[in-house]
Design an enzyme around this catalytic site. Structure first.
Site, short mmCIF file in Angstrom:
data_model
loop_
_atom_site.label_atom_id
_atom_site.label_comp_id
_atom_site.label_asym_id
_atom_site.label_seq_id
_atom_site.Cartn_x
_atom_site.Cartn_y
_atom_site.Cartn_z
CD GLU A 3 28.01 -8.20 -13.48
OE1 GLU A 3 29.01 -7.74 -14.06
OE2 GLU A 3 27.16 -7.49 -12.92
CG ASN B 157 18.75 -15.30 -7.25
OD1 ASN B 157 17.95 -16.23 -7.12
ND2 ASN B 157 18.47 -14.20 -7.94
CB ALA C 108 11.81 -10.64 -12.21
CB ILE C 109 8.85 -15.33 -13.02
CG1 ILE C 109 9.63 -15.76 -14.27
CG2 ILE C 109 7.44 -15.91 -13.02
CD1 ILE C 109 9.00 -15.37 -15.61
CE1 TYR D 59 19.38 -16.17 -15.61
CE2 TYR D 59 20.76 -15.79 -13.70
CZ TYR D 59 19.73 -15.40 -14.53
OH TYR D 59 19.06 -14.23 -14.27
C1 COA Z 1 14.97 -16.77 -11.12
C2 COA Z 1 13.54 -16.79 -11.67
C3 COA Z 1 13.46 -15.83 -12.87
C4 COA Z 1 13.20 -18.22 -12.13
O1 COA Z 1 11.94 -18.20 -12.77
P1 COA Z 1 10.90 -19.40 -12.60
O2 COA Z 1 9.81 -19.20 -13.57
O3 COA Z 1 10.53 -19.52 -11.17
O4 COA Z 1 11.82 -20.64 -13.01
P2 COA Z 1 11.33 -21.97 -13.76
O5 COA Z 1 10.09 -22.46 -13.11
O6 COA Z 1 11.31 -21.71 -15.23
O7 COA Z 1 12.49 -22.97 -13.41
C5 COA Z 1 13.57 -23.21 -14.31
C6 COA Z 1 14.71 -23.84 -13.55
O8 COA Z 1 15.22 -22.91 -12.59
C7 COA Z 1 15.61 -23.63 -11.41
N1 COA Z 1 14.80 -23.15 -10.28
C8 COA Z 1 13.70 -22.37 -10.34
N2 COA Z 1 13.26 -22.10 -9.09
C9 COA Z 1 14.10 -22.73 -8.25
C10 COA Z 1 14.18 -22.81 -6.83
N3 COA Z 1 13.30 -22.18 -6.03
N4 COA Z 1 15.21 -23.51 -6.30
C11 COA Z 1 16.11 -24.13 -7.07
N5 COA Z 1 16.08 -24.09 -8.44
C12 COA Z 1 15.08 -23.40 -9.01
C13 COA Z 1 15.41 -25.09 -11.70
O9 COA Z 1 16.61 -25.60 -12.25
C14 COA Z 1 14.33 -25.07 -12.75
O10 COA Z 1 14.34 -26.17 -13.59
P3 COA Z 1 13.55 -27.53 -13.19
O11 COA Z 1 12.14 -27.11 -12.92
O12 COA Z 1 13.71 -28.38 -14.39
O13 COA Z 1 14.23 -28.04 -11.96
C15 COA Z 1 12.51 -16.41 -10.56
O14 COA Z 1 12.75 -17.20 -9.42
C16 COA Z 1 12.56 -14.94 -10.16
O15 COA Z 1 11.93 -14.11 -10.77
N6 COA Z 1 13.33 -14.65 -9.11
C17 COA Z 1 13.42 -13.27 -8.59
C18 COA Z 1 14.16 -12.34 -9.53
C19 COA Z 1 15.55 -12.85 -9.84
O16 COA Z 1 16.23 -13.39 -8.98
N7 COA Z 1 15.96 -12.69 -11.12
C20 COA Z 1 17.25 -13.19 -11.57
C21 COA Z 1 18.37 -12.28 -11.26
S1 COA Z 1 18.22 -10.74 -12.10
#
Ligand code: COA
Length: 152
Positions: free
Chosen positions: A99, A104, A67-68, A111
């Site tokens: 998984e 999401n 998570a971020i 991924y």
């Molecule tokens: C999933 C998560 C870790 C992504 O982290 P992030 O730092 O926001 O992602 P990034 O900025 O590095 O984005 C990387 C890629 O993810 C995808 N992405 C990220 N946010 C997105 C959104 N809101 N909608 C669609 N795609 C998205 C894109 O493909 C993106 O690449 P791009 O910028 O070249 O299009 C973050 O949204 C999060 O913490 N979510 C809540 C916890 C969670 O769901 N964890 C995963 C399951 S355990």
């Protein structure tokens, strides 16, 4: 900076987890993860902004959780953390499994950007806050050149 998680990071990590998950891991689970798994954090100016927990198993690995912080999402940190954490794995895995909730989209896209492919669907796997359930998408990333040819 991306580095291994230590016990002092657990309160900040658990706080991020609570902000993003409907069924968050407890502090105890994160404390255990520091020793049991490869747990990493991404930090800036001494502040933990996200975490990633990978479980190495023989010549494979499972991505258990990442998570971020909501205020820092969408800036590339998740991708940076995921790629660096995979590169830090000491068992040099052939493939990595995970998984993810079908709903999401942000995680699924992240991924896919990191070359994970859907291989299966586990029906009604995750509980939802409304008492219903949703499917889990099972994804795999091939890490060795020979194995990755299977997907191309
Ligand atoms: C999933 C998560 C870790 C992504 O982290 P992030 O730092 O926001 O992602 P990034 O900025 O590095 O984005 C990387 C890629 O993810 C995808 N992405 C990220 N946010 C997105 C959104 N809101 N909608 C669609 N795609 C998205 C894109 O493909 C993106 O690449 P791009 O910028 O070249 O299009 C973050 O949204 C999060 O913490 N979510 C809540 C916890 C969670 O769901 N964890 C995963 C399951 S355990």
């Amino acid at each position: 900076m991306i580095r291994l998680m230590n016990a002092a990071d657990v309160p900040a990590v658990a706080e991020i987890e609570k902000l993003v998950q409907s069924h968050p891991w407890s502090k105890k689970q994160f404390e255990d993860a520091v020793n049991a798994y490869q747990s990493t954090v991404i930090e800036e100016n001494g502040e933990v902004l996200g975490f990633c927990i990978l479980q190495p198993v023989l010549d494979e690995a499972n991505l258990l959780l990442m998570a971020i912080h909501p205020s820092q999402q969408g800036k590339g940190l998740g991708y940076e953390l995921l790629e660096a954490s995979i590169a830090m794995l000491k068992n040099n895995p052939v493939q990595i499994f995970l998984e993810v909730r079908e709903s999401n989209t942000a995680a699924v896209k992240l991924y896919e950007k990191s070359d994970f492919h859907q291989i299966d669907l586990r029906k009604n796997y995750y509980p939802k806050p409304d008492g219903k359930r949703e499917h889990a998408i099972i994804m795999v990333k091939a890490c060795s050149d020979d194995f990755s040819k299977l997907f191309n």
